[in-house]
Scaffold this active site. Structure first.
Site, PDB file in Angstrom:
ATOM      1  N   TYR A 155       0.549  -0.989   0.247  1.00 19.85           N
ATOM      2  CA  TYR A 155      -0.004   0.447   0.188  1.00 19.85           C
ATOM      3  C   TYR A 155       0.802   1.710   0.046  1.00 19.85           C
ATOM      4  O   TYR A 155       0.422   1.910  -0.557  1.00 19.85           O
ATOM      5  CB  TYR A 155      -1.036  -0.015   1.186  1.00 19.85           C
ATOM      6  CG  TYR A 155      -2.196   0.905   1.332  1.00 19.85           C
ATOM      7  CD1 TYR A 155      -2.896   0.739   0.265  1.00 19.85           C
ATOM      8  CD2 TYR A 155      -2.132   1.879   2.170  1.00 19.85           C
ATOM      9  CE1 TYR A 155      -4.138   1.871  -0.234  1.00 19.85           C
ATOM     10  CE2 TYR A 155      -3.779   2.597   1.686  1.00 19.85           C
ATOM     11  CZ  TYR A 155      -4.742   2.423   0.531  1.00 19.85           C
ATOM     12  OH  TYR A 155      -5.825   3.490   0.765  1.00 19.85           O
ATOM     13  N   LYS A 162      -3.247   8.272   2.954  1.00 20.14           N
ATOM     14  CA  LYS A 162      -4.554   8.390   4.250  1.00 20.14           C
ATOM     15  C   LYS A 162      -4.092   8.598   5.471  1.00 20.14           C
ATOM     16  O   LYS A 162      -5.052   9.604   6.100  1.00 20.14           O
ATOM     17  CB  LYS A 162      -4.957   7.126   4.433  1.00 20.14           C
ATOM     18  CG  LYS A 162      -5.295   5.926   2.446  1.00 20.14           C
ATOM     19  CD  LYS A 162      -6.687   7.442   1.983  1.00 20.14           C
ATOM     20  CE  LYS A 162      -7.274   5.990   0.731  1.00 20.14           C
ATOM     21  NZ  LYS A 162      -7.979   7.202   0.343  1.00 20.14           N
TER      22      LYS A 162
HETATM   23  P1  NAD Z   1     -13.070   3.548  -8.043  1.00 15.50           P
HETATM   24  O1  NAD Z   1     -11.871   4.214  -8.647  1.00 15.50           O
HETATM   25  O2  NAD Z   1     -13.942   3.536  -8.059  1.00 15.50           O
HETATM   26  O3  NAD Z   1     -12.661   5.246  -7.827  1.00 15.50           O
HETATM   27  C1  NAD Z   1     -11.501   6.389  -7.768  1.00 15.50           C
HETATM   28  C2  NAD Z   1     -11.990   7.435  -8.123  1.00 15.50           C
HETATM   29  O4  NAD Z   1     -11.323   8.428  -7.513  1.00 15.50           O
HETATM   30  C3  NAD Z   1     -12.845   6.874  -9.340  1.00 15.50           C
HETATM   31  O5  NAD Z   1     -13.785   8.314  -9.858  1.00 15.50           O
HETATM   32  C4  NAD Z   1     -11.405   8.590 -10.269  1.00 15.50           C
HETATM   33  O6  NAD Z   1     -11.900   9.057 -11.162  1.00 15.50           O
HETATM   34  C5  NAD Z   1     -11.035   9.537  -8.997  1.00 15.50           C
HETATM   35  N1  NAD Z   1     -10.133   9.794  -8.932  1.00 15.50           N
HETATM   36  C6  NAD Z   1      -8.752   9.663  -9.216  1.00 15.50           C
HETATM   37  N2  NAD Z   1      -8.150  11.052  -9.481  1.00 15.50           N
HETATM   38  C7  NAD Z   1      -8.963  12.047  -9.297  1.00 15.50           C
HETATM   39  C8  NAD Z   1      -8.774  13.176 -10.095  1.00 15.50           C
HETATM   40  N3  NAD Z   1      -7.583  13.228 -10.089  1.00 15.50           N
HETATM   41  N4  NAD Z   1     -10.220  14.417  -9.896  1.00 15.50           N
HETATM   42  C9  NAD Z   1     -11.009  13.228  -9.608  1.00 15.50           C
HETATM   43  N5  NAD Z   1     -11.338  12.066  -9.310  1.00 15.50           N
HETATM   44  C10 NAD Z   1     -10.397  11.405  -9.369  1.00 15.50           C
HETATM   45  O7  NAD Z   1     -12.580   3.297  -6.232  1.00 15.50           O
HETATM   46  P2  NAD Z   1     -12.842   3.269  -5.226  1.00 15.50           P
HETATM   47  O8  NAD Z   1     -12.772   2.190  -4.925  1.00 15.50           O
HETATM   48  O9  NAD Z   1     -14.611   3.164  -4.957  1.00 15.50           O
HETATM   49  O10 NAD Z   1     -12.253   4.300  -4.346  1.00 15.50           O
HETATM   50  C11 NAD Z   1     -12.923   5.025  -3.876  1.00 15.50           C
HETATM   51  C12 NAD Z   1     -12.239   5.543  -2.819  1.00 15.50           C
HETATM   52  O11 NAD Z   1     -12.364   4.983  -2.361  1.00 15.50           O
HETATM   53  C13 NAD Z   1     -10.614   6.024  -2.621  1.00 15.50           C
HETATM   54  O12 NAD Z   1     -10.057   7.437  -1.802  1.00 15.50           O
HETATM   55  C14 NAD Z   1      -9.987   4.830  -2.360  1.00 15.50           C
HETATM   56  O13 NAD Z   1      -8.262   4.715  -1.561  1.00 15.50           O
HETATM   57  C15 NAD Z   1     -11.265   4.405  -0.348  1.00 15.50           C
HETATM   58  N6  NAD Z   1     -10.765   3.092  -0.308  1.00 15.50           N
HETATM   59  C16 NAD Z   1     -10.999   1.881  -1.888  1.00 15.50           C
HETATM   60  C17 NAD Z   1     -11.222   0.389  -1.165  1.00 15.50           C
HETATM   61  C18 NAD Z   1     -10.833  -0.036  -1.522  1.00 15.50           C
HETATM   62  O14 NAD Z   1     -10.415  -1.416  -1.376  1.00 15.50           O
HETATM   63  N7  NAD Z   1     -11.468  -0.444  -3.080  1.00 15.50           N
HETATM   64  C19 NAD Z   1     -11.225   0.205   0.168  1.00 15.50           C
HETATM   65  C20 NAD Z   1     -11.298   1.175   1.322  1.00 15.50           C
HETATM   66  C21 NAD Z   1     -10.580   2.305   1.074  1.00 15.50           C
HETATM   67  O1  0WE Z   2      -6.839   2.978  -1.337  1.00 20.18           O
HETATM   68  C1  0WE Z   2      -7.399   2.507  -2.468  1.00 20.18           C
HETATM   69  C2  0WE Z   2      -6.786   1.978  -3.889  1.00 20.18           C
HETATM   70  C3  0WE Z   2      -6.017   3.067  -4.669  1.00 20.18           C
HETATM   71  C4  0WE Z   2      -5.080   3.720  -5.826  1.00 20.18           C
HETATM   72  C5  0WE Z   2      -5.245   2.563  -6.518  1.00 20.18           C
HETATM   73  C6  0WE Z   2      -5.093   1.952  -7.741  1.00 20.18           C
HETATM   74  C7  0WE Z   2      -4.739   1.136  -8.859  1.00 20.18           C
HETATM   75  C8  0WE Z   2      -4.449   1.830 -10.343  1.00 20.18           C
HETATM   76  C9  0WE Z   2      -4.544   4.381  -5.707  1.00 20.18           C
HETATM   77  N1  0WE Z   2      -3.737   4.615  -7.304  1.00 20.18           N
HETATM   78  C10 0WE Z   2      -4.173   3.483  -8.018  1.00 20.18           C
HETATM   79  N2  0WE Z   2      -3.073   3.850  -9.206  1.00 20.18           N
HETATM   80  C11 0WE Z   2      -3.377   2.777 -10.128  1.00 20.18           C
HETATM   81  O2  0WE Z   2      -3.001   2.998 -11.566  1.00 20.18           O
HETATM   82  N3  0WE Z   2      -7.009   0.875  -1.591  1.00 20.18           N
HETATM   83  C12 0WE Z   2      -7.681   0.961  -0.840  1.00 20.18           C
HETATM   84  C13 0WE Z   2      -7.474  -0.532  -2.361  1.00 20.18           C
HETATM   85  C14 0WE Z   2      -6.149  -0.961  -2.160  1.00 20.18           C
HETATM   86  O3  0WE Z   2      -5.206  -0.794  -2.997  1.00 20.18           O
HETATM   87  C15 0WE Z   2      -4.016  -1.586  -2.073  1.00 20.18           C
HETATM   88  C16 0WE Z   2      -4.381  -2.375  -0.913  1.00 20.18           C
HETATM   89  C17 0WE Z   2      -5.696  -2.010  -0.540  1.00 20.18           C
HETATM   90  C18 0WE Z   2      -6.760  -2.487  -0.421  1.00 20.18           C
HETATM   91  C19 0WE Z   2      -2.740  -1.699  -2.565  1.00 20.18           C
HETATM   92  C20 0WE Z   2      -1.882  -2.750  -2.358  1.00 20.18           C
HETATM   93  C21 0WE Z   2      -2.129  -3.393  -0.990  1.00 20.18           C
HETATM   94  C22 0WE Z   2      -3.079  -3.605  -0.441  1.00 20.18           C
END
Ligand code: NAD
Ligand code: 0WE
Length: 271
Positions: A155, A162
């Site tokens: 991560y 975060k």
């Molecule tokens: P997602 O890809 O559906 O959403 C991420 C969003 O970020 C996308 O809509 C993308 O367009 C937007 N984004 C990225 N760069 C941007 C920019 N410069 N301007 C505007 N928008 C931008 O993935 P998600 O998993 O729904 O992620 C949403 C949030 O949840 C993130 O903050 C992620 O860290 C957090 N999160 C995700 C998980 C997981 O496991 N998926 C777990 C905990 C927290």
């Molecule tokens: O916040 C996240 C992912 C956020 C994210 C994911 C990507 C993938 C594609 C941010 N930037 C990018 N850039 C890219 O090009 N999570 C909480 C999901 C997540 O991501 C991981 C995790 C978990 C959970 C990455 C490594 C280990 C665990």
């Protein structure tokens, strides 16, 4: 009557139907809120518009949170459309793919800046503009992950971002509290989304997470959506500056418990 009846809110970060932000949107719509959305670039425009239309959203506009001028324009349009705002949801993160694997010590200055700019500073930038349109009772929620407070393999710089996001949640709560505006974060367990699909061996991570979670499973977009709707609602009027875990209890545990108590009794005597 829904818990967000008559409230107007912006949801930032819908990319497609799998997005956590879309789970939040479904819950907020069900609870009676009127919603506005952003999209990032034309590729996502054609995905977000049909979703927004499906819940009769009043407002869908472009916004790249890396650009102050676009943030200004986005909130100016929201003000023109509604004049006021009740809530903001920030569900945006980005880091260079290469920084989400390999050695953390190899994080470049540019990769550090990008991850913290898009994933943490953008919440402050949007909160400032949103708060101007809010009065007492206003509320904001952002999305975090356990990697903010634990060293989760791979991560990497996103964990640092975060940590900054969670600290920013507390300082925004301090700053906006006197105006009656609440600011909270949800720390969600791993969910398969577009952002997760760019991550190597996410399936393994989800399996490990499910085994270590109190509920022995992972969480869904809808569960994060429901908890977010609650934090945005007046039912949470006494709650601000919190990081609320929606992770099936993973964070309180000590990892994979192995054999379940129900399976660990001695075998019945052979007859
Ligand atoms: P997602 O890809 O559906 O959403 C991420 C969003 O970020 C996308 O809509 C993308 O367009 C937007 N984004 C990225 N760069 C941007 C920019 N410069 N301007 C505007 N928008 C931008 O993935 P998600 O998993 O729904 O992620 C949403 C949030 O949840 C993130 O903050 C992620 O860290 C957090 N999160 C995700 C998980 C997981 O496991 N998926 C777990 C905990 C927290
Ligand atoms: O916040 C996240 C992912 C956020 C994210 C994911 C990507 C993938 C594609 C941010 N930037 C990018 N850039 C890219 O090009 N999570 C909480 C999901 C997540 O991501 C991981 C995790 C978990 C959970 C990455 C490594 C280990 C665990």
């Amino acid at each position: 009557m829904g818990i967000l009846q008559g409230k107007k809110g912006l949801i930032l970060g819908v990319a497609n139907e799998k997005s956590i932000a879309w789970g939040v949107a479904r819950a907020c719509h069900r609870e009676g809120a009127e919603l506005g959305f952003n999209f990032l670039g034309d590729a996502l425009k054609k995905r977000v518009i049909p979703l927004a239309d499906s819940i009769r959203a009043s407002f869908v506009e472009p916004l790249d949170v890396g650009d102050d001028a676009q943030i200004d324009a986005f909130f100016a349009k929201a003000e023109a459309r509604w004049g006021r705002l009740d809530f903001l949801v920030h569900s945006i993160a980005f880091a260079n793919r290469e920084s989400l694997s390999g050695h953390f010590r190899d994080t470049s200055r540019a990769d550090f800046h990008l991850a913290l700019d898009i994933s943490a500073y953008s919440f402050i930038a949007c909160a400032r503009r949103a708060a101007r349109l809010m009065g007492p009772g206003g509320a904001m929620v952002t999305m975090s992950y356990l990697g903010a407070v634990r060293a989760v393999p791979n991560y990497n710089v996103m964990g640092v971002a975060k940590a900054a996001l969670e600290a920013s949640t507390r300082y925004l709560a301090l700053d906006l509290g006197p105006e009656g505006i609440r600011v909270n974060a949800i720390s969600a367990g791993p969910i398969r989304t577009l952002a997760a699909s760019g991550v190597g061996d996410f399936r393994k991570l989800m399996e490990k997470n499910a085994r270590g979670a109190m509920l022995r499973r992972n969480v869904t977009q809808d569960e994060v959506g429901n908890a977010t709707a609650y934090l945005l609602s007046d039912w949470a009027s006494g709650i601000t500056g919190e990081v609320h875990y929606v992770d099936a209890g993973f964070n309180i545990g000590g990892g994979d418990p192995g054999v379940e108590p129900s399976q660990s009794g001695s075998a019945p005597p052979a007859s």
